[in-house]
Design a protein around this motif. Sequence first.
Motif, PDB file in Angstrom:
ATOM      1  N   SER A 105       0.960  -0.629  -0.043  1.00  0.00           N
ATOM      2  CA  SER A 105       0.003   0.281  -0.364  1.00  0.00           C
ATOM      3  C   SER A 105       0.765   1.486  -0.273  1.00  0.00           C
ATOM      4  CB  SER A 105      -0.832  -0.072   1.556  1.00  0.00           C
ATOM      5  OG  SER A 105      -0.577   0.158   2.070  1.00  0.00           O
ATOM      6  N   LYS A 106       0.010   2.320  -0.147  1.00  0.00           N
ATOM      7  CA  LYS A 106       1.005   3.857  -0.212  1.00  0.00           C
ATOM      8  C   LYS A 106       1.746   4.198   0.796  1.00  0.00           C
ATOM      9  CE  LYS A 106      -1.749   7.311  -1.229  1.00  0.00           C
ATOM     10  NZ  LYS A 106      -2.700   7.735  -1.600  1.00  0.00           N
ATOM     11  N   GLU A 107       1.095   3.619   2.498  1.00  0.00           N
ATOM     12  CA  GLU A 107       1.010   3.573   3.273  1.00  0.00           C
ATOM     13  C   GLU A 107       2.452   3.126   3.220  1.00  0.00           C
ATOM     14  OE1 GLU A 107      -1.825   3.036   2.931  1.00  0.00           O
ATOM     15  OE2 GLU A 107      -2.605   4.291   3.060  1.00  0.00           O
ATOM     16  N   ASP A 108       3.142   1.698   3.284  1.00  0.00           N
ATOM     17  CA  ASP A 108       3.742   0.682   4.070  1.00  0.00           C
ATOM     18  C   ASP A 108       4.569   1.225   2.689  1.00  0.00           C
ATOM     19  OD1 ASP A 108       2.989  -0.960   5.022  1.00  0.00           O
ATOM     20  OD2 ASP A 108       1.689  -2.325   3.672  1.00  0.00           O
ATOM     21  N   ASN A 111       6.188   5.036   4.217  1.00  0.00           N
ATOM     22  CA  ASN A 111       6.911   4.287   6.031  1.00  0.00           C
ATOM     23  C   ASN A 111       8.172   3.619   5.475  1.00  0.00           C
ATOM     24  OD1 ASN A 111       5.241   4.564   7.106  1.00  0.00           O
ATOM     25  ND2 ASN A 111       4.295   2.552   6.975  1.00  0.00           N
ATOM     26  N   LYS A 125       2.948  12.174   5.558  1.00  0.00           N
ATOM     27  CA  LYS A 125       2.534  11.887   6.137  1.00  0.00           C
ATOM     28  C   LYS A 125       0.724  11.880   6.421  1.00  0.00           C
ATOM     29  CE  LYS A 125       4.652   8.496   8.836  1.00  0.00           C
ATOM     30  NZ  LYS A 125       4.625   7.623  10.463  1.00  0.00           N
ATOM     31  N   ASN A 128      -0.046  11.982   1.224  1.00  0.00           N
ATOM     32  CA  ASN A 128       0.919  10.749   0.667  1.00  0.00           C
ATOM     33  C   ASN A 128       0.939  10.950  -0.764  1.00  0.00           C
ATOM     34  OD1 ASN A 128       2.412   9.108   0.560  1.00  0.00           O
ATOM     35  ND2 ASN A 128       1.206   7.278   1.997  1.00  0.00           N
ATOM     36  N   ASN A 132       0.400   3.081  -5.112  1.00  0.00           N
ATOM     37  CA  ASN A 132      -0.011   1.789  -4.341  1.00  0.00           C
ATOM     38  C   ASN A 132       1.067   1.082  -5.688  1.00  0.00           C
ATOM     39  OD1 ASN A 132      -1.769   1.741  -2.848  1.00  0.00           O
ATOM     40  ND2 ASN A 132      -3.270   2.006  -3.733  1.00  0.00           N
TER      41      ASN A 132
END
Length: 307
Positions: A105-108, A111, A125, A128, A132
Motif C-alpha cells: 500500500s501507499k502507506e507501506d 514508511n 504522512k 501521501n 500503491n
Amino acid sequence: DVLHTINRLYLESFQGIPKHFMTALRNLGRHMAMTLSSASAVAVTLTLMTLFLVLAANMNSFADHVETNLKIHASIDSLQKQDEIEHMEKLIKGISGVKTVEFSSKEDELNILIEESGSVFERYKERNPMPNVFIVEVEKATDIPQITKTLNNMEGIEKAQYGGESIQDMIDTFETIRYGGAVFILALGVLAIFLITNTIKMTIYTRQTEISIMRNVGAGNWYIKTPFMFEGMLIGMIGALIPVILTIFGYGFLYDFFGGQFMSSMFVMQKPYPFTLQIAGVLFLSGAVVGIIGSFLAATKYLRWRR
C-alpha cells in the motif's frame, strides 16, 4: 592364444598396480630435485587456477543473489479501486515467468521511504504522494525486461520498473567473467599437462637403459608406461598441496575479513565450508588427472619414437 593374451594384459594392468605404484614412489625419491621442480611449476599453475575457481564461484554467488533479490515495482493508478486491484493481481500472477506478486500500500511505501531515507519524509504522512504498488518477483532475471514491458502495457499500471540497464549490465558482466574464467582454467590445465609432460620426458631420458632392458625381456608398453603415469599423478597431487592450503586458510581469512560480504550486502561471498573443501577436492583431482595425461603422452611419444 587369446586367453594367454588376456591373462597377460590382466597381470600387467591390475595385479602389477601395487608394484608400479611402489616403483613410482622410489623413482620420485631418486629424482627428488626434478620432482620438486615439476611439482613447484604445477603448484604455481594450480594456484592461478585456484584464484579463478574462487573468483568464478563467488561471481556465480553474486549473480544468484542479485537475481534472487531483483524485483519489479509496478505503480498502480490511483484511480483503481480495491476490487480492480485484486483482479490485476490475479492477472499478473498468470503472466509466464512471474514467481510471486506482493501488494504494497501507499502507506507501506511511505514508511519504507522514511526508514531508508530519513525522517525528513514524515511530513508527507498527511498528504501521501506515494502510489500503491505491486512487487513482482520473477523466475529468471533474463525474463525481467519482457515482464516489465508487459506490465507497462497493462491497464491500471502507471509505471513498472526495475534496476534497468545497469542491473542487466552487471548480470551480463558476471556471466562474462564466469565464462572467461572457465576458458582460462582450461588453458591452465593444458599448461600443467605440458609442464608434467616435459618433466616425465626428462625422467624417461635418464632411464633409457632401464626401459630398453624391460623391452628386451618382453615387457609391454602399458607395463612400462604405468609407473610413469603414477609418477605424473603423484607429482600433480604434490603440486596441489600448496594451492589447497592457501585455499582453505586464505579464503577463510578473506571471508572473515570482509564479514562474508564484498563491498555491500548485495555481494554475498560463498561460505568457507564446504566450499574450500570442494575446491581442494577439485585441485587434487585436477593435479592427478593432468599428471596422468602428461606422463601418458610423454611415455607414449618416447616408446613410439624408440619402436
